[in-house]
Structure formats: C-alpha cells, structure tokens
Design an enzyme around this catalytic site. Structure first.
Site, PDB file in Angstrom:
ATOM      1  N   PRO A 117       0.781  -1.254   0.000  1.00  0.00           N
ATOM      2  CA  PRO A 117       0.000   0.000   0.000  1.00  0.00           C
ATOM      3  C   PRO A 117       0.810   1.300   0.000  1.00  0.00           C
ATOM      4  O   PRO A 117       0.785   2.074   0.959  1.00  0.00           O
ATOM      5  CB  PRO A 117      -0.838  -0.136   1.264  1.00  0.00           C
ATOM      6  CG  PRO A 117       0.020  -0.939   2.185  1.00  0.00           C
ATOM      7  CD  PRO A 117       0.761  -1.910   1.297  1.00  0.00           C
ATOM      8  N   CYS A 118       1.480   1.564  -1.113  1.00  0.00           N
ATOM      9  CA  CYS A 118       2.255   2.803  -1.237  1.00  0.00           C
ATOM     10  C   CYS A 118       1.341   4.037  -1.206  1.00  0.00           C
ATOM     11  O   CYS A 118       1.801   5.136  -0.908  1.00  0.00           O
ATOM     12  CB  CYS A 118       3.113   2.786  -2.487  1.00  0.00           C
ATOM     13  SG  CYS A 118       2.221   2.450  -4.004  1.00  0.00           S
ATOM     14  N   HIS A 119       0.048   3.836  -1.471  1.00  0.00           N
ATOM     15  CA  HIS A 119      -0.894   4.966  -1.418  1.00  0.00           C
ATOM     16  C   HIS A 119      -1.060   5.507   0.000  1.00  0.00           C
ATOM     17  O   HIS A 119      -1.528   6.619   0.180  1.00  0.00           O
ATOM     18  CB  HIS A 119      -2.262   4.571  -2.006  1.00  0.00           C
ATOM     19  CG  HIS A 119      -2.953   3.480  -1.272  1.00  0.00           C
ATOM     20  ND1 HIS A 119      -2.659   2.132  -1.466  1.00  0.00           N
ATOM     21  CD2 HIS A 119      -3.923   3.514  -0.329  1.00  0.00           C
ATOM     22  CE1 HIS A 119      -3.426   1.408  -0.670  1.00  0.00           C
ATOM     23  NE2 HIS A 119      -4.202   2.219   0.030  1.00  0.00           N
TER      24      HIS A 119
END
Length: 157
Positions: free
Chosen positions: A122-124
């Site tokens: 989850p780089c977001h």
C-alpha cells in the site's frame, strides 16, 4: 522460468493490469486503456477475489503470494509499507525511521515510486510530512480515492 500471465480487473477507479505466475503476483498497475479479461489465469484468481473484497470494503489485509523483485533496500521498504494499517497513513520519514535509516527519506520515496504491486503493497498510504498527498503512479486522484475508501470502511467489521 515460469510463464507470466496477465489479467485485467475493472475497479471503481479504472482498469488494473495484473501480472503473475505460479510464484505469485508480480505487478498490479492502473492503466488508462479499457481492457477486459475474458478468463482469469489460475495464478491470479485469488488476487481478483481479494481485490473485489477490498473494493467492497470487506478486505482490509491481503494474503497473497507475492513475487517481488528489487534491491534489498527496496524490499525492506515494501515490507514496511505492508505494516501500515488499513485506513491510516504515514510519511516517507516514518518509513525511513522504521527501517532504521532516517537519512534515506528520498530513497524511500524512490522505492515507493518503484513499487510494482500497488494497493497490495500500500504505497498509497504514504504521504508527505506536511500531510499533503504526494506522487502516486496511478494518479493523485486515485490515491485520494483509495485513502477515503479505506477511511470509510476502517471501523466496519
């Protein structure tokens, strides 16, 4: 070498191209083309199922086999990204501190930028220290949507 399979997933925020093989998911990217998969390869069926649950607000953690390639530093960053709780955010500096390399903020940003398995890794959930949304390969509007989506379902059991 194991054959790489491709499938396309229609999400509420656009088409996602999935790639994988028997060793796991290799990549998950938003694409701008409107492509449809008529058959999902066996190695990507579970990924599609878990994405369905995620977008319905039911799945908060992914449990998929990932086929990650990158430097040891990047792998360390990507592993830490998976520790960020659903519906929460942290800064690039937080990640740098978590991997015990506080001066590596820019390198953490580079690893984030090179994450091939968005949403699942989850780089977001990584934002600027000021609280502003910063770069996202799928577009900042998608990053904003994903964060709002997770906030909405965060406390739903």
């Amino acid at each position: 070498m194991d054959k790489i399979y491709t499938s396309y997933y229609k999400s509420p925020i656009g088409t996602i191209e999935l790639k994988g093989n028997n060793d796991g998911v290799i990549s998950l990217y938003f694409i701008e083309e409107d492509v449809t998969s008529f058959e999902t390869p066996n190695c990507l069926v579970e990924c599609v199922n878990q994405l369905d649950e995620y977008f319905k607000g039911v799945r908060k953690n992914f449990s998929l086999k990932l086929n990650i390639s990158g430097t040891e530093f990047r792998k360390k960053v990507w592993n830490k990204l998976q520790d960020i709780p659903y519906g929460e955010t942290c800064s690039y500096l937080d990640i740098a501190k978590a991997i015990e390399n506080e001066k590596a903020v820019r390198a953490v940003g580079g690893a984030n930028h090179n994450n091939k398995i968005s949403i699942i890794i989850p780089c977001h959930r990584v934002i600027g220290s000021s609280g502003n949304l910063t770069g996202y390969g799928g577009g900042l509007w998608r990053k904003d949507w994903l964060l709002k989506h997770e906030k909405k379902f965060k406390d739903v059991k």
